[in-house]
Motif scaffolding. Structure first.
Motif, PDB file in Angstrom:
ATOM      1  N   MET A   1       0.751   0.800  10.898  1.00 16.92           N
ATOM      2  CA  MET A   1      -0.332   1.174  10.185  1.00 16.92           C
ATOM      3  C   MET A   1      -0.592   0.318   9.095  1.00 16.92           C
ATOM      4  O   MET A   1      -2.004   0.105   9.016  1.00 16.92           O
ATOM      5  CB  MET A   1       0.296   2.670   9.407  1.00 16.92           C
ATOM      6  CG  MET A   1      -0.725   3.176   8.561  1.00 16.92           C
ATOM      7  SD  MET A   1      -0.051   4.749   8.033  1.00 16.92           S
ATOM      8  CE  MET A   1       1.084   4.079   6.761  1.00 16.92           C
TER       9      MET A   1
ATOM     10  N   PHE B   1       0.376   9.679  10.568  1.00 17.31           N
ATOM     11  CA  PHE B   1      -0.635   9.001   9.843  1.00 17.31           C
ATOM     12  C   PHE B   1      -1.033   7.634  10.714  1.00 17.31           C
ATOM     13  O   PHE B   1      -2.302   7.417  10.935  1.00 17.31           O
ATOM     14  CB  PHE B   1      -0.096   8.851   8.532  1.00 17.31           C
ATOM     15  CG  PHE B   1      -0.187   9.703   7.491  1.00 17.31           C
ATOM     16  CD1 PHE B   1      -1.448  10.373   7.269  1.00 17.31           C
ATOM     17  CD2 PHE B   1       0.694  10.255   6.716  1.00 17.31           C
ATOM     18  CE1 PHE B   1      -1.628  11.366   6.496  1.00 17.31           C
ATOM     19  CE2 PHE B   1       0.599  11.176   5.870  1.00 17.31           C
ATOM     20  CZ  PHE B   1      -0.613  11.816   5.720  1.00 17.31           C
TER      21      PHE B   1
ATOM     22  N   CYS C   1      -8.521  15.511   8.408  1.00 18.45           N
ATOM     23  CA  CYS C   1      -9.001  14.369   7.635  1.00 18.45           C
ATOM     24  C   CYS C   1     -10.427  13.952   7.734  1.00 18.45           C
ATOM     25  O   CYS C   1     -11.067  13.493   6.692  1.00 18.45           O
ATOM     26  CB  CYS C   1      -7.979  13.148   7.768  1.00 18.45           C
ATOM     27  SG  CYS C   1      -8.090  11.891   6.725  1.00 18.45           S
TER      28      CYS C   1
ATOM     29  N   ILE D   1     -10.072   7.374  11.825  1.00 20.18           N
ATOM     30  CA  ILE D   1     -10.032   8.867  11.236  1.00 20.18           C
ATOM     31  C   ILE D   1     -11.134   9.703  11.876  1.00 20.18           C
ATOM     32  O   ILE D   1     -12.248   9.367  11.875  1.00 20.18           O
ATOM     33  CB  ILE D   1      -9.990   8.875   9.832  1.00 20.18           C
ATOM     34  CG1 ILE D   1      -8.629   8.505   9.214  1.00 20.18           C
ATOM     35  CG2 ILE D   1     -10.157  10.236   9.086  1.00 20.18           C
ATOM     36  CD1 ILE D   1      -7.480   9.190   9.474  1.00 20.18           C
TER      37      ILE D   1
ATOM     38  N   ILE E   1      -4.620   6.896  11.902  1.00 21.84           N
ATOM     39  CA  ILE E   1      -5.401   5.743  11.122  1.00 21.84           C
ATOM     40  C   ILE E   1      -5.672   4.698  12.227  1.00 21.84           C
ATOM     41  O   ILE E   1      -6.819   3.924  12.400  1.00 21.84           O
ATOM     42  CB  ILE E   1      -4.587   5.022   9.983  1.00 21.84           C
ATOM     43  CG1 ILE E   1      -4.582   5.880   9.020  1.00 21.84           C
ATOM     44  CG2 ILE E   1      -4.925   3.631   9.871  1.00 21.84           C
ATOM     45  CD1 ILE E   1      -3.673   5.763   7.715  1.00 21.84           C
TER      46      ILE E   1
ATOM     47  N   PHE F   1       5.055   2.488   9.930  1.00 22.83           N
ATOM     48  CA  PHE F   1       4.434   2.047   8.523  1.00 22.83           C
ATOM     49  C   PHE F   1       3.735   0.797   8.847  1.00 22.83           C
ATOM     50  O   PHE F   1       2.883   0.403   8.268  1.00 22.83           O
ATOM     51  CB  PHE F   1       5.579   2.172   7.839  1.00 22.83           C
ATOM     52  CG  PHE F   1       4.923   1.639   6.302  1.00 22.83           C
ATOM     53  CD1 PHE F   1       4.018   2.047   5.689  1.00 22.83           C
ATOM     54  CD2 PHE F   1       5.896   0.596   5.839  1.00 22.83           C
ATOM     55  CE1 PHE F   1       3.625   1.604   4.593  1.00 22.83           C
ATOM     56  CE2 PHE F   1       5.431   0.165   4.474  1.00 22.83           C
ATOM     57  CZ  PHE F   1       4.381   0.517   4.033  1.00 22.83           C
TER      58      PHE F   1
ATOM     59  N   LEU G   1       6.033  12.398  10.090  1.00 25.15           N
ATOM     60  CA  LEU G   1       4.811  12.224   9.338  1.00 25.15           C
ATOM     61  C   LEU G   1       4.031  10.663   9.323  1.00 25.15           C
ATOM     62  O   LEU G   1       2.872  10.696   9.595  1.00 25.15           O
ATOM     63  CB  LEU G   1       5.011  12.547   7.942  1.00 25.15           C
ATOM     64  CG  LEU G   1       3.896  12.875   6.921  1.00 25.15           C
ATOM     65  CD1 LEU G   1       2.753  13.765   7.568  1.00 25.15           C
ATOM     66  CD2 LEU G   1       4.181  13.031   5.644  1.00 25.15           C
ATOM     67  N   LEU G   2       4.783   9.845   9.066  1.00 23.63           N
ATOM     68  CA  LEU G   2       4.337   8.508   9.134  1.00 23.63           C
ATOM     69  C   LEU G   2       3.848   8.053  10.657  1.00 23.63           C
ATOM     70  O   LEU G   2       2.898   7.574  10.730  1.00 23.63           O
ATOM     71  CB  LEU G   2       5.540   7.559   8.498  1.00 23.63           C
ATOM     72  CG  LEU G   2       5.665   7.296   7.119  1.00 23.63           C
ATOM     73  CD1 LEU G   2       6.704   6.393   6.948  1.00 23.63           C
ATOM     74  CD2 LEU G   2       4.229   6.602   6.690  1.00 23.63           C
TER      75      LEU G   2
ATOM     76  N   PHE H   1      -0.467  15.821   3.940  1.00 25.84           N
ATOM     77  CA  PHE H   1       1.029  15.340   4.119  1.00 25.84           C
ATOM     78  C   PHE H   1       1.783  16.543   4.710  1.00 25.84           C
ATOM     79  O   PHE H   1       2.698  16.468   5.174  1.00 25.84           O
ATOM     80  CB  PHE H   1       1.483  15.078   2.653  1.00 25.84           C
ATOM     81  CG  PHE H   1       1.326  13.688   2.639  1.00 25.84           C
ATOM     82  CD1 PHE H   1       0.096  13.082   1.880  1.00 25.84           C
ATOM     83  CD2 PHE H   1       2.579  12.887   2.315  1.00 25.84           C
ATOM     84  CE1 PHE H   1       0.041  11.855   1.466  1.00 25.84           C
ATOM     85  CE2 PHE H   1       2.270  11.592   2.035  1.00 25.84           C
ATOM     86  CZ  PHE H   1       0.930  10.936   1.663  1.00 25.84           C
TER      87      PHE H   1
ATOM     88  N   ALA I   1      -5.982  13.634   3.194  1.00 23.54           N
ATOM     89  CA  ALA I   1      -4.713  13.243   4.011  1.00 23.54           C
ATOM     90  C   ALA I   1      -3.855  14.306   3.920  1.00 23.54           C
ATOM     91  O   ALA I   1      -3.069  14.468   2.696  1.00 23.54           O
ATOM     92  CB  ALA I   1      -4.154  11.788   3.605  1.00 23.54           C
TER      93      ALA I   1
END
Ligand SMILES: Nc1ncnc2c1ncn2[C@@H]1O[C@H](COP(=O)(O)OP(=O)(O)OP(=O)(O)O)[C@@H](O)[C@H]1O
Ligand SMILES: [Mg+2]
Lengths: 318, 240, 298
Positions: free
Chosen positions: C281, C236, C27, C244, C240, C278, C232-233, C35, C33
């Motif tokens: 984030m 991320f 990233c 990054i 974050i 989530f 995945l979440l 996925f 990003a």
């Protein structure tokens, strides 16, 4: 023969319902450059709202107001718009790929809620016995299919015409200007955040409507319908058809839904017995390859926007 | 044949929208050519095109008789061309020592320490700051580091885009004087500058770019006394 | 209670951190990003399953449920997944980069992630697999704090891999070049760094580390087609949270997310794990989009 015809009617009905979602996504992405990876979430919200409003009372889930279908679809659009307004207010100011991640996360979270809030949603079993339009015709398959198709076509045409007018209007031009060059458009006194949010909400309402249509045409919904695969399908439809062009969005929906359906049939015929249960997975692989190939070979899709789709995307990533 | 020869160069960021529109010049070893011009004239674009960062639509760029156009940007330093860009010219998150080590990495292993030492000898300030993140250096030290970074691989031609921008007046002279030293070592220097007087004082020759074309070229001395320079720079566009 | 949350959170957080390293690097370097990152973990876990199966059963090591075949499989799987990540870049992302559309890359990676996951599901079916049928031995570390021997070994291995990655970035010429390209690609080119080589190395490393995360997840939980997708979440979120482009940030972010998930399970129920990541984030993006370690701005 009637069997085939009524099947074709059903196929086209579903394809058009996808077309409505693709139109909504096209407003968000094609016109406003908003990268929504939570399509399934908005479709799910619309589907559950329509089911609650139109289904008969049942012990397994909330709602059951047995209201007319038109009311259900209106409610679906409102519900999806409301959820989009909340999500959009929080996330639209983020950079494009963060918007993608957050809408994705929102959709995953909504799906978890649908699974878990059993009293509301019926949990993993979903909601059954959602009334179908023209149920009185149900014993005459061809008439029933044709009536449903006419309904789907009318709704899709209405959405299409409304969007065409909207994107040609001054509002649509501002939206495109914002997408191409936010600083310049903002300097003309247009509040970018408001225009973006409006596009996001209207697009989500259409996606919600598409979810409601499918709920009604299938008569049954479950959380499993609203996995990222749904988002993926709608994105592939838009990319294949050509982002930024409403005709392309519809064409893509029909083409990809045909491909999806045919590949399902083909796999059922070709795969040996044991593998058939897993054919659905192979279908996703196939459509993933179609997406990649389209992006590589025809980045603007079958019918792209007239001007270059996206100078903005080059900058969007940072 | 000169060391660096640029002919009929047309370059820009988007196809069909040339920013540099047919520029030519030649530069010999040990010589300093200063490139002047108003804001937006295309000076940076010209320098970046020579460095390989901006696509060239037409024309030629030859270094030591060989064309640079087919050489990717990351190989041009090996081909003998060093470039100090206008902004973002050091790796701010890396230490001074790391910035220098990256520069030396294109050299044969045995030559690295010697070239770094030579650069530090030219810029003694940097030696004391070796362990510091480059982002924490003062403006002057930053420019020194940027120049040292481009100098370490022993380029035959060095291009610098406004190395004196944002520096205190006293430092401007110091930095430009270093360029004289570098040129004295046989390096051809292409200098983009807005500090017209200070630049003309160290340069041998000068070229004025206006709207992507050469509006004037001559010796630095002649330009110093040329009323047109005053018209361009003192007449409202930008004071020197 | 708190102790148990910590040990569970740190173990799963270490795996999240491992997977997030590749994500934050690609990233930061390529500005998109990816996925598909979670699927590298899935493929890594399945590669190891096949390889360990082929190497045959050997006696488990000490109190662990697995023996040396799985350790060998871990290494080979890291190599294979590294190649997978690299080839995905070569056939798809690199070509799309040439068109210059950062967001199209994200769409493509979204498609690739579904295709990769569905391919696993097609080949292996939806049912879970285990590297071993043995019951994991539980150790009591402190009152109210239990961990399996597997968990502890996996945690140690994950920390070793993270440390190795950190040293590679901080001390080696390759690491230096990676940081340079990530900060300023143009200047890196001017300095003679071959960005294509750095990008290649980043995919290889990111794929290998994600594979390790997948194998560790397989050891401590199970091997399923959806394991990477569910990761995945959290990945991320970790990237974050840490900022990054920042590798130490991804590791710390992973631990924070792991602990937050473990803490939320008694409150909200295990089914909301992904939602916890989530929410954390989202909060981070709204409050401090550069992340804890000041990576690239949002
Ligand atoms: N990355 C870019 N993409 C598109 N256009 C650019 C880009 N960078 C510069 N330009 C345009 O190119 C033209 C020349 O810019 P350039 O930076 O070369 O001027 P300059 O002479 O260096 O000016 P200054 O003295 O301000 O540094 C300007 O019109 C500018 O808007
Ligand atoms: Mg300039």
């Amino acid at each position: 023969m009637t069997g085939l015809l009524s099947y074709l009617c059903f196929f086209a009905t579903v394809a058009l319902s996808y077309g409505v979602a693709t139109l909504g996504l096209n407003l968000q992405w094609g016109s406003a450059g908003l990268f929504n990876v939570g399509v399934a979430g908005f479709a799910g919200v619309g589907a559950y709202a329509a089911a609650w409003i139109t289904a008969a009372p049942a012990a397994a889930h909330w709602g059951g107001f047995a209201a007319p279908i038109a009311l259900g679809w209106l409610g679906a659009m409102l519900a999806a718009a409301l959820v989009a307004a909340v999500i959009g207010a929080v996330t639209l100011r983020l950079r494009a790929d963060y918007l993608a991640i957050t809408t994705f996360g929102a959709a995953v979270t909504l799906q978890l809620l649908a699974l878990d809030l059993t009293a509301l949603t019926g949990g993993p079993f979903g909601i059954a016995f959602i009334p179908k339009p023209f149920e009185a015709l149900a014993d005459r398959p061809l008439a029933f299919g044709a009536a449903n198709l006419a309904l789907a076509a009318a709704v899709t045409a209405a959405a299409f015409l409304a969007l065409e007018r909207l994107t040609q209007s001054p509002w649509g031009r501002v939206l495109r200007a914002l997408r191409e060059d936010e600083a310049a458009a903002a300097s003309l006194g247009k509040a970018p955040a408001r225009f973006r949010l409006q596009a996001f909400v209207i697009g989500a309402a259409l996606i919600g409507l598409s979810g409601a249509m499918q709920a009604q045409f299938f008569g049954f919904i479950a959380p499993d319908n609203y996995l990222p695969v749904f988002t993926f399908q709608v994105w592939v439809m838009l990319v294949v058809g050509g982002a930024g062009n409403n005709r392309g969005a519809l064409l893509g929906a029909v083409a990809v839904w045909a491909l999806w359906t045919l590949s399902g049939t083909a796999l059922a015929l070709l795969l040996p017995g044991f593998w058939q249960a897993r054919g659905a997975a192979l279908r996703v692989v196939a459509i993933g390859v179609v997406l990649a190939a389209t992006l590589l070979a025809r980045p603007r899709g079958l019918i792209g926007e007239r001007a270059t789709v996206s100078r903005h995307v080059a900058q969007a990533g940072g | 044949m000169s060391l660096l020869e640029v002919r009929d160069l047309v370059a820009g960021y988007e196809p069909g929208l040339p920013i540099v529109r047919g520029v030519g010049f030649a530069l010999d070893a040990g010589e300093i050519l200063v490139l002047l011009g108003p804001n937006g004239a295309g000076k940076s674009t010209l320098a970046r095109a020579v460095a390989g960062l901006v696509p060239v639509a037409e024309g030629t760029v030859m270094l030591g008789g060989g064309s640079l156009l087919a050489v990717p940007a990351h190989r041009r330093i090996g081909a003998g061309l060093g470039f100090v860009p206008q902004s973002g010219n050091v790796f701010a998150a890396l230490t001074v020592a790391e910035n220098l080590a990256i520069a030396a990495a294109v050299l044969p292993r045995a030559a690295r320490a010697g070239r770094i030492a030579a650069a530090l000898a030219l810029f003694p300030d940097l030696a004391a700051a070796r362990g510091r993140a480059a982002g924490l250096l003062s403006g002057g030290q930053r420019q020194m580091l940027a120049i040292a970074r481009a100098l370490i691989p022993a380029p035959r031609v060095m291009a610098l885009d406004e190395p004196s921008a944002g520096l205190a007046p006293k430092l401007v002279g110091t930095v430009l004087a270093k360029l004289r030293e570098i040129a004295a070592g046989g390096v051809a220097v292409l200098l983009v500058e807005q500090n017209v007087r200070a630049a003309l004082a160290v340069a041998d020759r000068a070229m004025v770019l206006v709207e992507g074309r050469v509006a004037h070229a001559g010796t630095a001395a002649a330009l110093r006394d040329d009323p047109r320079v005053a018209a361009l720079y003192l007449g409202g566009v930008r004071a020197a | 209670m708190i102790g148990q949350i910590l040990i569970d959170g740190i173990t799963s957080g270490a795996m999240i951190g491992l997977g997030a390293i590749g994500l934050t690097l690609t990233c930061g370097l390529l500005r998109f990003a990816n996925f598909a990152q979670g699927e590298f973990a899935t493929w890594g876990a399945y590669f190891a399953l096949l390889i360990a199966g082929a190497l045959g059963g050997a006696a488990p090591l000490g109190p662990l449920t697995f023996g040396w075949p799985l350790l060998a499989a871990l290494l080979i799987s890291m190599g294979l997944t590294a190649l997978l990540a690299w080839s995905l870049d070569a056939v798809l992302f690199r070509r799309l980069r040439r068109h210059g559309n950062a967001i199209v890359l994200v769409i493509a990676s979204f498609g690739a992630s579904l295709a990769l996951r569905s391919a696993v599901e097609f080949l292996f079916g939806p049912e879970p697999y285990y590297y071993s049928r043995d019951i994991a031995m539980t150790l009591r570390l402190a009152p109210g704090m239990r961990a399996t021997a597997d968990q502890l070994v996996v945690l140690a291995l994950a920390l070793v891999l993270m440390l190795a990655m950190h040293l590679l970035l901080a001390r080696t010429p390759l690491g230096r070049a990676m940081r340079a390209v990530s900060e300023n690609p143009d200047l890196a080119r001017l300095a003679g760094i071959d960005a294509a080589r750095v990008v290649r190395a980043t995919w290889l490393l990111g794929g290998a580390l994600a594979a390790a995360a997948g194998v560790f997840l397989g050891v401590t939980v199970q091997v399923r087609p959806a394991m990477g997708f569910e990761l995945l979440l959290p990945l991320f979120a970790a990237a974050i949270l840490g900022g990054i482009g920042s590798v130490p940030g991804a590791m710390v972010g992973g631990l924070v997310i792991g602990i937050a998930e473990a803490a939320a399970v008694p409150l909200a129920g295990a089914q909301y794990r992904a939602a916890v990541a989530f929410v954390v984030m989202l909060a981070m993006l709204l409050v401090r989009p550069r992340g804890l370690f000041g990576g690239r701005a949002a």
